[in-house]
Design a protein around this motif. Structure first.
Motif, PDB file in Angstrom:
ATOM      1  N   ILE A 100       0.839  -1.200   0.000  1.00 15.30           N
ATOM      2  CA  ILE A 100       0.000   0.000   0.000  1.00 15.30           C
ATOM      3  C   ILE A 100       0.872   1.248   0.000  1.00 15.30           C
ATOM      4  O   ILE A 100       0.629   2.194  -0.756  1.00 15.30           O
ATOM      5  N   LEU A 108      -4.037  -1.004  -5.961  1.00 19.20           N
ATOM      6  CA  LEU A 108      -4.944  -0.931  -4.815  1.00 19.20           C
ATOM      7  C   LEU A 108      -6.399  -0.949  -5.273  1.00 19.20           C
ATOM      8  O   LEU A 108      -7.254  -1.571  -4.624  1.00 19.20           O
ATOM      9  N   TRP A 119      -6.912  -3.211   4.972  1.00 15.12           N
ATOM     10  CA  TRP A 119      -6.143  -1.995   4.678  1.00 15.12           C
ATOM     11  C   TRP A 119      -5.404  -1.517   5.927  1.00 15.12           C
ATOM     12  O   TRP A 119      -5.860  -0.603   6.603  1.00 15.12           O
ATOM     13  N   VAL A 137      -7.102   6.029   0.823  1.00 12.61           N
ATOM     14  CA  VAL A 137      -7.252   5.383   2.127  1.00 12.61           C
ATOM     15  C   VAL A 137      -8.408   6.007   2.904  1.00 12.61           C
ATOM     16  O   VAL A 137      -9.192   5.299   3.548  1.00 12.61           O
TER      17      VAL A 137
END
Length: 156
Positions: A100, A108, A119, A137
């Motif tokens: 990530i 992603l 995550w 995110v």
């Protein structure tokens, strides 16, 4: 003569790291490593109770979004398997976190579209990489609720 997949599974069962590496080097994109039921070598490694080092090596070459016939990802198996070496959870979390933080939004997005719910990165960590990753995110955290939420937060 054994197929590449059979050779890989034999090496995983035997715990032979060098043999696993050799087989993985011989693999190209035209050689299918998934079983008829969708299991990747990572799925198999978990079920065969592979060593943590072999699991870590396989993580580098397998698709984390792959699901088996039961819809299980590698993360599903790692977090639900009984009597699995606890290092597998840490290895998986650290691997996913590193992927990530590489900031490859297209990779992603592929994980997200496959139903991935794992995550282990904070918005602040993502912001240190790029504004785009921080936005990604943030949007995930706002839109996804996962049975792993509490497990993931424990690793942050």
């Amino acid at each position: 003569m054994a197929s590449i997949r059979e050779k890989l599974l034999e090496a995983i069962k035997a715990g032979k790291m060098e043999q696993v590496r050799e087989v993985l080097k011989a693999v190209d994109s035209t050689i299918p490593l998934r079983s008829a039921t969708g299991e990747s070598p990572l799925h198999e490694a978990i079920k065969l109770r592979a060593t943590p080092d072999i699991f870590k090596t396989l993580l580098e070459s397998c698709d984390l979004s792959a699901r088996d016939i039961d819809g299980q990802t590698v993360a599903d198996l790692v977090f639900s398997a009984e009597n699995l070496d606890p290092d597998f959870e840490n290895i998986l979390v650290n691997h996913v976190k590193a992927r990530i933080l590489q900031g490859r939004i297209n990779e992603l997005e592929k994980l997200l579209l496959s139903g991935w719910v794992f995550w282990p990165v904070s918005v602040e960590q993502a912001r240190n990489v790029s504004p785009e990753l921080a936005e990604f995110v943030t949007n995930i955290r706002e839109s996804q609720v996962s049975p792993y939420t509490y497990i993931i937060l424990a690793f942050l």
